[in-house]
Design a protein around this motif. Structure first.
Motif, PDB file in Angstrom:
ATOM      1  N   PRO A 174       0.825  -1.223   0.000  1.00 13.83           N
ATOM      2  CA  PRO A 174       0.000   0.000   0.000  1.00 13.83           C
ATOM      3  C   PRO A 174       0.854   1.264   0.000  1.00 13.83           C
ATOM      4  O   PRO A 174       0.457   2.284  -0.584  1.00 13.83           O
ATOM      5  CB  PRO A 174      -0.833  -0.116   1.283  1.00 13.83           C
ATOM      6  N   ALA A 175       2.018   1.225   0.629  1.00 14.16           N
ATOM      7  CA  ALA A 175       2.893   2.398   0.618  1.00 14.16           C
ATOM      8  C   ALA A 175       3.349   2.714  -0.800  1.00 14.16           C
ATOM      9  O   ALA A 175       3.332   3.874  -1.233  1.00 14.16           O
ATOM     10  CB  ALA A 175       4.109   2.161   1.526  1.00 14.16           C
ATOM     11  N   CYS A 176       3.715   1.671  -1.546  1.00 15.82           N
ATOM     12  CA  CYS A 176       4.159   1.885  -2.933  1.00 15.82           C
ATOM     13  C   CYS A 176       3.004   2.352  -3.815  1.00 15.82           C
ATOM     14  O   CYS A 176       3.214   3.143  -4.748  1.00 15.82           O
ATOM     15  CB  CYS A 176       4.778   0.609  -3.490  1.00 15.82           C
ATOM     16  N   GLU A 177       1.820   1.894  -3.522  1.00 17.79           N
ATOM     17  CA  GLU A 177       0.660   2.348  -4.295  1.00 17.79           C
ATOM     18  C   GLU A 177       0.421   3.842  -4.076  1.00 17.79           C
ATOM     19  O   GLU A 177       0.099   4.573  -5.018  1.00 17.79           O
ATOM     20  CB  GLU A 177      -0.569   1.517  -3.912  1.00 17.79           C
ATOM     21  N   VAL A 178       0.582   4.294  -2.829  1.00 18.37           N
ATOM     22  CA  VAL A 178       0.466   5.730  -2.547  1.00 18.37           C
ATOM     23  C   VAL A 178       1.562   6.494  -3.283  1.00 18.37           C
ATOM     24  O   VAL A 178       1.311   7.546  -3.902  1.00 18.37           O
ATOM     25  CB  VAL A 178       0.566   5.987  -1.023  1.00 18.37           C
ATOM     26  N   ILE A 179       2.762   5.980  -3.240  1.00 13.70           N
ATOM     27  CA  ILE A 179       3.901   6.628  -3.897  1.00 13.70           C
ATOM     28  C   ILE A 179       3.655   6.740  -5.402  1.00 13.70           C
ATOM     29  O   ILE A 179       3.889   7.793  -6.008  1.00 13.70           O
ATOM     30  CB  ILE A 179       5.199   5.841  -3.604  1.00 13.70           C
ATOM     31  N   GLU A 219       8.673 -11.631  -4.809  1.00 19.25           N
ATOM     32  CA  GLU A 219       7.920 -11.499  -6.063  1.00 19.25           C
ATOM     33  C   GLU A 219       6.835 -10.437  -5.938  1.00 19.25           C
ATOM     34  O   GLU A 219       6.597  -9.661  -6.871  1.00 19.25           O
ATOM     35  CB  GLU A 219       7.309 -12.841  -6.459  1.00 19.25           C
ATOM     36  N   GLU A 220       6.196 -10.397  -4.769  1.00 21.21           N
ATOM     37  CA  GLU A 220       5.105  -9.439  -4.558  1.00 21.21           C
ATOM     38  C   GLU A 220       5.616  -8.005  -4.641  1.00 21.21           C
ATOM     39  O   GLU A 220       4.993  -7.148  -5.283  1.00 21.21           O
ATOM     40  CB  GLU A 220       4.451  -9.677  -3.195  1.00 21.21           C
ATOM     41  N   THR A 221       6.760  -7.741  -4.025  1.00 20.44           N
ATOM     42  CA  THR A 221       7.300  -6.383  -4.046  1.00 20.44           C
ATOM     43  C   THR A 221       7.884  -6.039  -5.405  1.00 20.44           C
ATOM     44  O   THR A 221       7.697  -4.927  -5.914  1.00 20.44           O
ATOM     45  CB  THR A 221       8.362  -6.213  -2.936  1.00 20.44           C
ATOM     46  N   ALA A 222       8.565  -6.985  -6.019  1.00 22.76           N
ATOM     47  CA  ALA A 222       9.125  -6.746  -7.357  1.00 22.76           C
ATOM     48  C   ALA A 222       8.019  -6.404  -8.353  1.00 22.76           C
ATOM     49  O   ALA A 222       8.220  -5.588  -9.265  1.00 22.76           O
ATOM     50  CB  ALA A 222       9.912  -7.963  -7.826  1.00 22.76           C
ATOM     51  N   ALA A 223       6.849  -7.010  -8.162  1.00 26.68           N
ATOM     52  CA  ALA A 223       5.731  -6.763  -9.078  1.00 26.68           C
ATOM     53  C   ALA A 223       5.212  -5.328  -8.993  1.00 26.68           C
ATOM     54  O   ALA A 223       4.504  -4.869  -9.898  1.00 26.68           O
ATOM     55  CB  ALA A 223       4.597  -7.742  -8.777  1.00 26.68           C
ATOM     56  N   LEU A 224       5.572  -4.602  -7.943  1.00 32.20           N
ATOM     57  CA  LEU A 224       5.143  -3.212  -7.806  1.00 32.20           C
ATOM     58  C   LEU A 224       5.934  -2.272  -8.707  1.00 32.20           C
ATOM     59  O   LEU A 224       5.528  -1.142  -8.946  1.00 32.20           O
ATOM     60  CB  LEU A 224       5.302  -2.759  -6.342  1.00 32.20           C
ATOM     61  N   ALA A 225       7.073  -2.746  -9.209  1.00 36.03           N
ATOM     62  CA  ALA A 225       7.928  -1.904 -10.042  1.00 36.03           C
ATOM     63  C   ALA A 225       7.273  -1.624 -11.387  1.00 36.03           C
ATOM     64  O   ALA A 225       6.613  -2.481 -11.968  1.00 36.03           O
ATOM     65  CB  ALA A 225       9.277  -2.562 -10.243  1.00 36.03           C
ATOM     66  N   ASP A 226       7.477  -0.420 -11.894  1.00 39.33           N
ATOM     67  CA  ASP A 226       7.032  -0.079 -13.241  1.00 39.33           C
ATOM     68  C   ASP A 226       7.986  -0.626 -14.287  1.00 39.33           C
ATOM     69  O   ASP A 226       7.601  -0.836 -15.440  1.00 39.33           O
ATOM     70  CB  ASP A 226       6.931   1.444 -13.386  1.00 39.33           C
ATOM     71  N   ALA A 227       9.234  -0.852 -13.888  1.00 41.68           N
ATOM     72  CA  ALA A 227      10.229  -1.379 -14.821  1.00 41.68           C
ATOM     73  C   ALA A 227      11.319  -2.104 -14.045  1.00 41.68           C
ATOM     74  O   ALA A 227      11.683  -1.693 -12.942  1.00 41.68           O
ATOM     75  CB  ALA A 227      10.836  -0.254 -15.662  1.00 41.68           C
ATOM     76  N   TYR A 228      11.815  -3.202 -14.642  1.00 40.89           N
ATOM     77  CA  TYR A 228      12.985  -3.892 -14.115  1.00 40.89           C
ATOM     78  C   TYR A 228      14.210  -3.401 -14.883  1.00 40.89           C
ATOM     79  O   TYR A 228      14.153  -3.204 -16.100  1.00 40.89           O
ATOM     80  CB  TYR A 228      12.874  -5.402 -14.314  1.00 40.89           C
ATOM     81  N   VAL A 229      15.303  -3.199 -14.160  1.00 40.43           N
ATOM     82  CA  VAL A 229      16.555  -2.838 -14.817  1.00 40.43           C
ATOM     83  C   VAL A 229      17.635  -3.810 -14.341  1.00 40.43           C
ATOM     84  O   VAL A 229      17.522  -4.403 -13.260  1.00 40.43           O
ATOM     85  CB  VAL A 229      16.978  -1.386 -14.509  1.00 40.43           C
ATOM     86  N   LYS A 230      18.646  -3.956 -15.143  1.00 45.20           N
ATOM     87  CA  LYS A 230      19.741  -4.840 -14.745  1.00 45.20           C
ATOM     88  C   LYS A 230      21.052  -4.071 -14.735  1.00 45.20           C
ATOM     89  O   LYS A 230      21.249  -3.129 -15.503  1.00 45.20           O
ATOM     90  CB  LYS A 230      19.832  -6.047 -15.680  1.00 45.20           C
ATOM     91  N   ILE A 231      21.909  -4.478 -13.820  1.00 43.51           N
ATOM     92  CA  ILE A 231      23.250  -3.914 -13.734  1.00 43.51           C
ATOM     93  C   ILE A 231      24.185  -4.958 -14.341  1.00 43.51           C
ATOM     94  O   ILE A 231      24.386  -6.024 -13.758  1.00 43.51           O
ATOM     95  CB  ILE A 231      23.637  -3.607 -12.272  1.00 43.51           C
ATOM     96  N   PRO A 232      24.719  -4.700 -15.532  1.00 45.72           N
ATOM     97  CA  PRO A 232      25.522  -5.724 -16.203  1.00 45.72           C
ATOM     98  C   PRO A 232      26.792  -6.043 -15.424  1.00 45.72           C
ATOM     99  O   PRO A 232      27.435  -5.152 -14.872  1.00 45.72           O
ATOM    100  CB  PRO A 232      25.827  -5.093 -17.562  1.00 45.72           C
ATOM    101  N   MET A 233      27.123  -7.323 -15.372  1.00 47.78           N
ATOM    102  CA  MET A 233      28.274  -7.795 -14.616  1.00 47.78           C
ATOM    103  C   MET A 233      29.346  -8.339 -15.549  1.00 47.78           C
ATOM    104  O   MET A 233      29.035  -9.072 -16.511  1.00 47.78           O
ATOM    105  CB  MET A 233      27.863  -8.925 -13.660  1.00 47.78           C
ATOM    106  N   ALA A 234      30.586  -8.023 -15.273  1.00 49.62           N
ATOM    107  CA  ALA A 234      31.705  -8.659 -15.962  1.00 49.62           C
ATOM    108  C   ALA A 234      32.206  -9.823 -15.113  1.00 49.62           C
ATOM    109  O   ALA A 234      31.841  -9.966 -13.944  1.00 49.62           O
ATOM    110  CB  ALA A 234      32.830  -7.648 -16.186  1.00 49.62           C
TER     111      ALA A 234
END
Length: 265
Positions: A174-179, A219-234
């Motif tokens: 609910p906090a993220c929904e308000v945000i 999974e529940e919290t990740a689903a609140l994101a508008d977009a997933y981003v990745k930090i590429p690793m070497a």
């Protein structure tokens, strides 16, 4: 002068330093060291303790004129302090109280950190310190996140805890929904990210979701994101420490905002 480690006030400091439950019940925390204590106003300080050697310095004496304080021996100060080489000043301080509404009411473009169940006090302190450096506007945490008033957190923030607003919430959803209703776009560093973190636009209102050190975001919290981003690793590294990942994202947002608002040339 307090010269006994069995003194009631000395024991109170030990309880506040070592027990999150006592800190919550009293609404107090322990701050030590000249740099940290000098940022405190008299109204924030419940009790201030100093050694005789600390008082010998002229600048320290001038600063102390604004406070009531207790003088303690070096032995007593060492027993109260959480550091190996205390600087001769320690305070019991009233906790700060912010609400989610306080954080969202800033006139600045939002740059929020939303933390889910971070357990390492050092990580939490580093995130606050790096976050201030990157210009974040607030930190939102679930109740399972480490106690922000843990002495290790306080020490590793280097004073940022006094300048960065933060709040614990019962439920992140609910906090993220308000945000999000306030126009903040949420990003999560995630293995399923389609774009690298530096390919997204963070110049508007943004929030970054950071998960537990071992398990990441649920999974529940990740689903609140508008977009997933990745930090590429070497190399063979799969992921970054939570505080490092948060810092990478925060400073990328800061870089983009500087380039947009203060373009060179």
């Amino acid at each position: 002068m307090i010269n006994s480690t069995s003194n009631r006030q000395v024991k109170r400091v030990a309880d506040l330093r070592g027990k999150a439950k006592v800190r919550r019940e009293e609404g107090m925390f322990v701050a030590e060291g000249l740099r940290m204590c000098r940022e405190l106003s008299p109204g924030e300080v419940d009790t201030l303790f100093v050694t005789e050697d600390f008082q010998k310095d002229r600048e320290n004496r001038r600063w102390l004129t604004h406070f009531q304080y207790e003088t303690v021996t070096d032995v007593v100060m060492k027993s109260m302090a959480d550091t190996q080489s205390p600087q001769g000043v320690l305070a019991i301080v009233r906790q700060r109280n912010y609400s989610l509404e306080d954080i969202l009411s800033t006139p600045l473009k939002q740059a929020l950190l939303i933390l889910e169940t971070l357990q390492d006090p050092g990580n939490l302190g580093t995130i606050l310190r790096a976050g201030e450096g990157a210009g974040i506007t607030g930190v939102i945490m679930n109740r399972e996140t480490a106690d922000i008033y843990n002495p290790k957190v306080i020490r590793s923030t280097m004073g940022s805890i006094l300048r960065v607003p933060f709040v614990y919430v019962e439920d992140l959803k609910p906090a993220c929904e308000v945000i999000k209703r306030e126009g903040v776009r949420l990003f999560a560093a995630h293995l399923k990210g389609m774009n690298n973190y530096d390919q997204e636009d963070y110049t508007d209102n943004v929030g970054f979701l950071i998960g537990n050190e071992a398990r990441g975001l649920t999974e529940e919290t990740a689903a609140l994101a508008d977009a997933y981003v990745k930090i590429p690793m070497a190399g063979r590294v799969e992921s970054l420490n939570a505080a490092i990942a948060a810092s990478v994202l925060m400073f990328e947002a800061a870089r983009q905002r500087r380039n947009k608002w203060f373009p060179s040339g």
